[in-house]
Design a protein around this motif. Structure first.
Motif, PDB file in Angstrom:
ATOM      1  N   GLU A  69       9.402 -35.013   9.295  1.00  0.00           N
ATOM      2  CA  GLU A  69       8.514 -34.657   8.103  1.00  0.00           C
ATOM      3  C   GLU A  69       8.546 -36.126   8.180  1.00  0.00           C
ATOM      4  OE1 GLU A  69      12.010 -35.707   5.734  1.00  0.00           O
ATOM      5  OE2 GLU A  69      11.606 -34.571   7.522  1.00  0.00           O
ATOM      6  N   HIS A  70       8.695 -37.240   8.739  1.00  0.00           N
ATOM      7  CA  HIS A  70       8.644 -38.728   9.492  1.00  0.00           C
ATOM      8  C   HIS A  70       8.057 -39.315  10.738  1.00  0.00           C
ATOM      9  CE1 HIS A  70      11.129 -39.878   5.640  1.00  0.00           C
ATOM     10  NE2 HIS A  70      12.244 -39.726   6.849  1.00  0.00           N
ATOM     11  N   LEU A  71       8.124 -38.216  10.889  1.00  0.00           N
ATOM     12  CA  LEU A  71       7.901 -38.721  12.466  1.00  0.00           C
ATOM     13  C   LEU A  71       6.596 -37.570  12.871  1.00  0.00           C
ATOM     14  CD1 LEU A  71       7.866 -39.563  15.525  1.00  0.00           C
ATOM     15  CD2 LEU A  71       8.780 -37.121  16.061  1.00  0.00           C
ATOM     16  N   ALA A  72       6.266 -36.712  11.774  1.00  0.00           N
ATOM     17  CA  ALA A  72       5.060 -36.215  12.089  1.00  0.00           C
ATOM     18  C   ALA A  72       4.089 -36.998  10.311  1.00  0.00           C
ATOM     19  CB  ALA A  72       5.032 -35.039  10.694  1.00  0.00           C
ATOM     20  N   ALA A  73       4.268 -37.551   9.867  1.00  0.00           N
ATOM     21  CA  ALA A  73       3.287 -38.831   9.046  1.00  0.00           C
ATOM     22  C   ALA A  73       2.600 -39.569   9.780  1.00  0.00           C
ATOM     23  CB  ALA A  73       3.637 -39.177   7.881  1.00  0.00           C
ATOM     24  N   ALA A  74       3.777 -40.216  10.843  1.00  0.00           N
ATOM     25  CA  ALA A  74       3.793 -41.413  11.751  1.00  0.00           C
ATOM     26  C   ALA A  74       2.084 -40.806  12.721  1.00  0.00           C
ATOM     27  CB  ALA A  74       4.896 -41.876  12.406  1.00  0.00           C
ATOM     28  N   LEU A  75       2.481 -39.289  12.948  1.00  0.00           N
ATOM     29  CA  LEU A  75       1.485 -39.058  14.194  1.00  0.00           C
ATOM     30  C   LEU A  75       0.233 -39.068  13.487  1.00  0.00           C
ATOM     31  CD1 LEU A  75       3.876 -36.398  16.704  1.00  0.00           C
ATOM     32  CD2 LEU A  75       2.596 -39.273  17.005  1.00  0.00           C
ATOM     33  N   ALA A  76       0.106 -38.408  12.390  1.00  0.00           N
ATOM     34  CA  ALA A  76      -1.073 -38.208  11.058  1.00  0.00           C
ATOM     35  C   ALA A  76      -1.729 -39.401  11.248  1.00  0.00           C
ATOM     36  CB  ALA A  76      -0.251 -37.770  10.042  1.00  0.00           C
ATOM     37  N   ALA A  77      -0.962 -40.494  11.327  1.00  0.00           N
ATOM     38  CA  ALA A  77      -2.051 -41.092  11.311  1.00  0.00           C
ATOM     39  C   ALA A  77      -3.115 -41.372  12.810  1.00  0.00           C
ATOM     40  CB  ALA A  77      -1.562 -43.265  11.402  1.00  0.00           C
ATOM     41  N   GLY A  78      -2.778 -40.966  13.857  1.00  0.00           N
ATOM     42  CA  GLY A  78      -3.395 -41.072  15.219  1.00  0.00           C
ATOM     43  C   GLY A  78      -2.798 -41.904  16.484  1.00  0.00           C
ATOM     44  N   LYS A  79      -2.031 -42.558  16.118  1.00  0.00           N
ATOM     45  CA  LYS A  79      -1.170 -43.774  17.129  1.00  0.00           C
ATOM     46  C   LYS A  79      -0.427 -44.038  17.672  1.00  0.00           C
ATOM     47  CE  LYS A  79      -3.906 -47.535  13.613  1.00  0.00           C
ATOM     48  NZ  LYS A  79      -4.180 -49.095  13.622  1.00  0.00           N
ATOM     49  N   PHE A 103       6.418 -31.927  19.280  1.00  0.00           N
ATOM     50  CA  PHE A 103       6.817 -32.970  19.090  1.00  0.00           C
ATOM     51  C   PHE A 103       6.896 -34.144  20.922  1.00  0.00           C
ATOM     52  CE2 PHE A 103       8.007 -32.297  15.481  1.00  0.00           C
ATOM     53  CZ  PHE A 103       7.340 -34.156  13.877  1.00  0.00           C
ATOM     54  N   PRO A 104       5.251 -33.940  21.111  1.00  0.00           N
ATOM     55  CA  PRO A 104       5.443 -34.444  22.769  1.00  0.00           C
ATOM     56  C   PRO A 104       6.018 -35.947  23.019  1.00  0.00           C
ATOM     57  CG  PRO A 104       3.309 -34.850  21.406  1.00  0.00           C
ATOM     58  CD  PRO A 104       3.939 -33.629  20.942  1.00  0.00           C
ATOM     59  N   VAL A 105       7.194 -36.181  23.441  1.00  0.00           N
ATOM     60  CA  VAL A 105       7.581 -36.254  23.719  1.00  0.00           C
ATOM     61  C   VAL A 105       7.514 -37.790  25.268  1.00  0.00           C
ATOM     62  CG1 VAL A 105      10.034 -37.817  23.761  1.00  0.00           C
ATOM     63  CG2 VAL A 105       9.721 -35.812  22.407  1.00  0.00           C
ATOM     64  N   THR A 106       7.530 -38.756  25.883  1.00  0.00           N
ATOM     65  CA  THR A 106       7.703 -39.379  27.067  1.00  0.00           C
ATOM     66  C   THR A 106       8.683 -41.011  27.658  1.00  0.00           C
ATOM     67  OG1 THR A 106       5.473 -38.895  27.762  1.00  0.00           O
ATOM     68  CG2 THR A 106       6.294 -40.711  28.982  1.00  0.00           C
ATOM     69  N   THR A 107       9.378 -40.729  28.044  1.00  0.00           N
ATOM     70  CA  THR A 107      10.570 -42.189  27.984  1.00  0.00           C
ATOM     71  C   THR A 107      10.343 -43.048  29.075  1.00  0.00           C
ATOM     72  OG1 THR A 107      12.278 -40.246  27.703  1.00  0.00           O
ATOM     73  CG2 THR A 107      13.009 -41.648  28.415  1.00  0.00           C
ATOM     74  N   ILE A 108      10.717 -43.850  27.833  1.00  0.00           N
ATOM     75  CA  ILE A 108      10.449 -45.138  29.050  1.00  0.00           C
ATOM     76  C   ILE A 108      11.738 -45.276  29.682  1.00  0.00           C
ATOM     77  CG2 ILE A 108      10.260 -46.954  28.746  1.00  0.00           C
ATOM     78  CD1 ILE A 108       8.307 -47.409  27.002  1.00  0.00           C
ATOM     79  N   GLY A 109      12.331 -45.340  30.605  1.00  0.00           N
ATOM     80  CA  GLY A 109      13.818 -45.825  31.351  1.00  0.00           C
ATOM     81  C   GLY A 109      13.635 -45.698  32.433  1.00  0.00           C
ATOM     82  N   ARG A 110      14.860 -46.102  32.986  1.00  0.00           N
ATOM     83  CA  ARG A 110      15.448 -46.160  34.504  1.00  0.00           C
ATOM     84  C   ARG A 110      15.837 -45.306  34.828  1.00  0.00           C
ATOM     85  NH1 ARG A 110      15.847 -52.466  32.655  1.00  0.00           N
ATOM     86  NH2 ARG A 110      18.108 -51.782  31.592  1.00  0.00           N
ATOM     87  N   ARG A 111      15.807 -45.248  36.424  1.00  0.00           N
ATOM     88  CA  ARG A 111      16.185 -44.584  37.348  1.00  0.00           C
ATOM     89  C   ARG A 111      17.661 -44.662  37.935  1.00  0.00           C
ATOM     90  NH1 ARG A 111      12.494 -39.049  38.930  1.00  0.00           N
ATOM     91  NH2 ARG A 111      11.403 -40.810  39.462  1.00  0.00           N
ATOM     92  N   GLY A 112      18.611 -45.235  37.551  1.00  0.00           N
ATOM     93  CA  GLY A 112      19.368 -46.006  37.948  1.00  0.00           C
ATOM     94  C   GLY A 112      19.742 -45.838  39.578  1.00  0.00           C
ATOM     95  N   TYR A 113      20.058 -44.865  39.542  1.00  0.00           N
ATOM     96  CA  TYR A 113      20.769 -43.975  41.070  1.00  0.00           C
ATOM     97  C   TYR A 113      19.067 -44.223  41.725  1.00  0.00           C
ATOM     98  CZ  TYR A 113      17.832 -40.623  38.798  1.00  0.00           C
ATOM     99  OH  TYR A 113      17.371 -39.356  38.837  1.00  0.00           O
ATOM    100  N   ASN A 114      18.508 -44.121  41.551  1.00  0.00           N
ATOM    101  CA  ASN A 114      17.208 -44.267  43.104  1.00  0.00           C
ATOM    102  C   ASN A 114      17.273 -45.404  43.766  1.00  0.00           C
ATOM    103  OD1 ASN A 114      16.061 -41.827  42.855  1.00  0.00           O
ATOM    104  ND2 ASN A 114      13.988 -41.630  42.091  1.00  0.00           N
TER     105      ASN A 114
END
Length: 295
Positions: A69-79, A103-114
């Motif tokens: 519910e916290h995440l849904a409320a956060a997304l309701a603000a549209g930002k 909830f559409p999720v995108t990750t910030i992360g380094r693929r070190g093995y590459n």
């Protein structure tokens, strides 16, 4: 348990690092138990990924998401929303379940093995095969914050403008090229140099900043991903980031075996949690996990 028995070198390294960070009051028996639990939780993470190969439903039945519910409320603000987490065992799979639940999720992360010259092409192929099920449950390709990629912040801002979720782990050790941007914050009873980019991004874009803490139940099968209410982001970056780091630190202290970095001495040195053995610093940021996030 088999890995615990036969990987003596890793056991020894973990015992040393646990004592250096948590203190000599940690008994040998307690350190050994934490180490065994670390191996078990790592194996559980591999099983979670195997469950994702058959679709998200087998794992969704075992992962409880609290605070949606916290995440849904956060997304309701549209930002959009930024969710900060730590390198807990199975945190990647937990966020795959969050994505599968709507909830559409995108990750910030380094693929070190590459990027590690010591990794063979066969090893890279195996890592890609391993992570493929989790990437299936991401809205966009991973945003990789390697040096010389100034577009990272713009890519993350674009995700937020689309009113989606950006996930970033805030406990990754900084690379040599990033240490000037690191801030020193209380962490595990010591001080660690970590990157506060998630806070800066929240302040610039106006996106709410939440915490996402993953932990596993005593039966090893069930787990919980807890999403917090938004963290206040008013004030200077360091003060706000200290609040976020404190949440991750407290979660590690509640269950040290759930943190991925214990056997990786170079990463702990890069954070400043333990001294280097030879008086030098080693740039090994992000090697404890094959995918390591920092911003």
């Amino acid at each position: 348990d088999w890995h615990f028995r036969y990987q003596a070198g890793k056991r020894t390294e973990m015992d040393r690092n646990l004592r250096l960070v948590l203190g000599d009051e940690l008994s040998p028996a307690a350190a050994q138990q934490m180490t065994r639990e670390w191996f078990r939780l790592g194996a559980c993470g591999a099983v979670d990924v195997m469950r994702l190969r058959r679709g998200a439903q087998p794992l969704r039945r075992l992962v409880e998401i609290r605070g949606r519910e916290h995440l849904a409320a956060a997304l309701a603000a549209g930002k959009g929303a930024l969710v900060c987490t730590g390198h807990f065992h199975s945190h990647d799979s937990g966020f795959s379940v969050l994505h599968a639940s709507g909830f559409p999720v995108t990750t910030i992360g380094r693929r070190g093995y590459n990027y590690d010259a010591g990794t063979s092409s066969a090893e890279r192929w195996l890592w890609e095969l391993y992570f493929r099920p989790m990437r299936r449950y991401r809205q966009r390709p991973t945003i990789e914050p390697w040096p010389g990629r100034p577009q990272v912040a713009a890519q993350a801002a674009a995700v937020l403008r689309a009113n989606e979720v950006v996930r970033v782990t805030i406990d990754a050790p900084p690379l040599d090229s990033d240490r000037a941007r690191a801030v020193e914050v209380p962490f595990l009873g010591r001080h660690a140099g970590l990157l506060p980019g998630a806070v800066a991004l929240a302040q610039v874009t106006g996106a709410p900043l939440l915490m996402g803490i993953a932990h596993r139940a005593a039966d090893y099968r069930h787990q919980v991903l807890e999403i917090s209410a938004p963290v206040p982001v008013d004030g200077d970056i360091k003060t706000v980031f200290e609040r976020c780091a404190a949440e991750v630190s407290a979660a590690i202290q509640r269950n040290p075996a759930n943190w991925a970095f214990w056997p990786d001495t170079g990463d702990l040195v890069a954070m400043g949690l333990i001294p280097p053995r030879d008086g030098s610093r080693t740039d090994t940021g992000g090697r404890a996990c094959a995918e390591s996030s920092a911003a």
